[in-house]
Motif scaffolding. Structure first.
Motif, short mmCIF file in Angstrom:
data_model
loop_
_atom_site.label_atom_id
_atom_site.label_comp_id
_atom_site.label_asym_id
_atom_site.label_seq_id
_atom_site.Cartn_x
_atom_site.Cartn_y
_atom_site.Cartn_z
N LEU A 1 0.85 -1.19 0.00
CA LEU A 1 0.00 0.00 0.00
C LEU A 1 0.88 1.23 0.00
O LEU A 1 1.90 1.27 0.71
N VAL A 2 0.51 2.23 -0.80
CA VAL A 2 1.13 3.54 -0.71
C VAL A 2 0.06 4.54 -0.32
O VAL A 2 -1.12 4.40 -0.67
N VAL A 3 0.47 5.54 0.45
CA VAL A 3 -0.42 6.63 0.85
C VAL A 3 0.23 7.93 0.38
O VAL A 3 1.42 8.16 0.61
N GLU A 4 -0.55 8.74 -0.29
CA GLU A 4 -0.10 10.07 -0.72
C GLU A 4 -0.99 11.11 -0.05
O GLU A 4 -2.22 10.99 -0.05
N ILE A 5 -0.36 12.12 0.52
CA ILE A 5 -1.05 13.28 1.09
C ILE A 5 -0.93 14.40 0.08
O ILE A 5 0.18 14.83 -0.25
#
Length: 122
Positions: A47-51
């Protein structure tokens, strides 16, 4: 383990696609730390999370979604503090798109997240 997990700050370049991304957060199996590399290969990332930043939001909405899908990363969570919203991209190639508002409880792969703790930019 000889590598400090904090040293894993980026994905290694996907040589087949010539892509390199630096996500804000990555989730990966602990076994991925055993190789001694300073970065992860895309297939090691769950999983990647981008803000989304206040400036240049289009990069995360367009290029990020396209690149992470092309790299084969199965889950991509996009969080937008400008609007108090976000998007969960999943399924092969990030073909499924589920929008949410801060305060919703969302499912991202095997995880359930309470987005009520997220805050918008002041």
């Amino acid at each position: 383990m000889s590598i400090d997990p904090a040293e894993y700050a980026r994905l290694r370049e996907d040589a087949a696609r010539g892509m390199l991304r630096v996500p804000d957060l990555m989730v990966f199996a602990e076994a991925a730390l055993e190789g001694g590399e300073s970065a992860l290969l895309p297939h090691e990332v769950l999983l990647v999370v981008e803000i989304v930043p206040e400036s240049a939001p289009g990069n995360d909405y367009r290029a990020g979604v396209r690149d992470y899908a092309a790299m084969g990363i199965p889950l991509h969570l996009l969080v937008d503090p400008r609007k108090g919203t976000g998007v969960v991209h999943d399924e092969p190639g990030c073909t499924s798109r589920k929008e949410f508002a801060f305060g919703d409880t969302i499912t991202v792969g095997p995880w359930t997240l309470d987005t009520g703790v997220l805050r918008t930019y002041a």
